[in-house]
Design an enzyme around this catalytic site. Structure first.
Site, PDB file in Angstrom:
ATOM      1  N   SER A   1      46.786  73.734  51.967  1.00 32.50           N
ATOM      2  CA  SER A   1      47.397  74.850  52.679  1.00 32.50           C
ATOM      3  C   SER A   1      48.558  74.335  53.503  1.00 32.50           C
ATOM      4  CB  SER A   1      46.374  75.506  53.612  1.00 32.50           C
ATOM      5  OG  SER A   1      46.996  76.462  54.454  1.00 32.50           O
TER       6      SER A   1
ATOM      7  N   TYR B   1      40.431  74.624  60.421  1.00 31.73           N
ATOM      8  CA  TYR B   1      40.751  74.850  59.006  1.00 31.73           C
ATOM      9  C   TYR B   1      41.932  73.968  58.608  1.00 31.73           C
ATOM     10  CZ  TYR B   1      42.867  77.296  54.999  1.00 31.73           C
ATOM     11  OH  TYR B   1      43.449  77.604  53.786  1.00 31.73           O
TER      12      TYR B   1
END
Length: 245
Positions: free
Chosen positions: A144, A158
């Site tokens: 990501s 995250y």
């Protein structure tokens, strides 16, 4: 048709994973997709692939649970030679400040996003490595843009887990490059999927360089390039599909 082997994609019942599964089936792979709790959606993806002339199956597996990872690879073995692994499954653990998060939230995010990726890569290498009697293969990890942006005030745990995925990509790619395995990474930016909190994409859209979020199909296209023969000399790469964000 030439047997292209088994294409294993985790989290393949929706969003980016579904787009990858459909693309892989269209390229002639036997697709094995995993899901955690939405059996009906996974079944729908399999049926859609089959209706289009492709081959696919689904297996329930929470990649944050090592026993489930073992079971998904056993299922893959039943369908033939593993030629591609796309580790797509991931969770954010919600939105907020690190100071407000519980131990369980942090542990679960790391278990699914990073530990599960490590175990899955280990099992894929055991099956693909020419050193171990395999025929080679391709591994693509879904990271990501959060890994380099940090996601402060949102979900930095995250982002940290995805930073680990980036390191896994670099290290494993160099470790197995001589064993017929290419390891690469794709780092999406804001993509129109259910992983985002309601209203988040609308709130940030005007701040994005392209003034829009990406689509799952745009991410899938990058994944399929990395798996393809066109990327035969591409390893340890990290393709950002983020519209310049």
């Amino acid at each position: 048709m030439t047997d292209k082997g088994v294409f294993l994609v985790t989290g393949g019942s929706r969003g980016i994973g579904e787009a990858i599964a459909r693309s892989a089936a269209a390229e002639g792979y036997f697709v094995l997709l995993t899901y955690v709790g939405q059996a009906d959606r996974a079944r729908g993806v399999v049926e859609a692939i089959q209706a289009a002339g492709g081959r696919a199956a689904a297996v329930q597996a929470d990649t944050g649970v090592p026993a489930d990872v073992a079971r998904m690879f056993e299922a893959a073995d039943q369908h033939g030679r593993l030629s591609a692994l796309v580790y797509n499954g991931g969770i954010t653990g919600g939105v907020g400040l690190l100071a407000d998060q519980t131990d369980d939230t942090l542990a679960q995010v790391i278990a699914v996003n990073l530990t599960g990726a490590l175990i899955s890569c280990r099992e894929a290498v055991k099956r693909m490595s020419t050193r171990l009697g395999g025929q080679g293969g391709s591994i693509v990890l879904l990271s990501s843009r959060a890994a380099t942006l940090g996601s402060p005030n949102q979900h930095l745990w995250y982002a940290a887990s995805k930073g680990g995925v980036d390191s896994l990509n670099l290290g494993l790619a160099r470790e197995v490059a001589g064993e017929g395995i290419r390891v690469n990474c794709v780092s999406p930016g804001p993509i129109a999927t259910e992983i985002h909190a309601p209203g988040r994409l609308e709130a940030i859209r005007d701040s994005l360089p392209m003034k829009r979020e990406g689509t799952p199909e745009e991410v899938a296209a990058a994944v399929m390039f990395l798996v393809s023969d066109a990327a035969s000399y591409v390893a340890a790469a990290n393709i950002e599909v983020a519209g310049a964000r």
